[in-house]
Scaffold this motif. Structure first.
Motif: not given
Lengths: 75, 150
Positions: B144-148
């Motif tokens: 999630x962090x990488x996607x955002x």
């Protein structure tokens, strides 16, 4: 306490649309939207650099630290 | 050879889930005569035999839930949906089934002491699967962090 992104303001000042800016800095319009709406969890230096270059501004013009909690000197 | 195995690894796993489902079905259908035969062999009393049978039947319910969760998990993995909330829920379901089966087996020790071994195995399996679930949860947070990250 948060980092606010003032990309909208700078884009309005430079009179540039989302689609055009996204194309110029090489990210998708969806990712630019995530950035504009403040949903992003992190911004790469390369993206920030491209934004500053295209909008002719400093990182501080795009990012603003909003502090609503008392710090060490304010207790 | 290695690529061939890699590409069919999930298929193999699904095949074994079906195989275990069939074995469980055979156990469910044949447990009454098997337990009767086993009880006469060991000289078990009527209460012990019924308790022994009840443990098998209750654990088989958890076995079906576990196999269904594993089947769905493998299906998700085949669709390349790896780090998702649903998979974490499925892993926690598998872990819960193992833990409940372990508890039932502990209770079943009253009727048949070697159930303690099955309880230990099921409890250990519950712990392993729970840790894998925690790893998936952490990986999902990182994804999630990488996607955002723009």
């Amino acid at each position: 306490m948060e980092i606010r992104i003032n990309l909208d303001v700078m884009m309005a000042r430079r009179k540039i649309g989302s689609a055009e800016l996204a194309e110029r800095i090489g990210i998708t319009p969806a990712n630019l939207s995530i950035l504009k709406t403040g949903k992003a969890k992190a911004v790469r230096f390369t993206t920030l650099m491209a934004l500053c270059h295209e909008l002719q501004c400093q990182p501080g013009d795009l990012l603003e630290f909003v502090d609503d909690e008392p710090g060490l000197g304010e207790t | 050879m290695q690529d061939w195995l890699k590409s069919r690894s999930l298929l193999f796993s699904q095949f074994f889930v079906i195989l275990f489902a069939l074995l469980l079905l055979v156990l469910d259908l044949g447990c009454v005569p098997i337990v009767r035969w086993f009880a006469s062999l060991r000289g078990m009393g009527d209460t012990s035999r019924r308790g022994f049978l009840a443990v098998i039947l209750v654990c088989s319910v958890f076995g079906w839930v576990l196999l269904f969760a594993m089947w769905r998990l493998l299906g998700n993995l085949r669709r390349a949906q790896v780090f998702t909330e649903q998979n974490i829920r499925l892993l926690h379901t598998v872990s819960l089934c193992c833990a409940l089966a372990a508890l039932i087996c502990i209770a079943g020790c009253v009727f048949y002491l070697p159930y303690l071994l099955a309880a230990a195995a099921a409890g250990f399996m519950a712990l392993i699967v729970r840790i894998v679930g925690n790893v998936f949860q952490k990986a999902l947070d990182m994804k999630d962090e990488l996607d955002l990250t723009i």
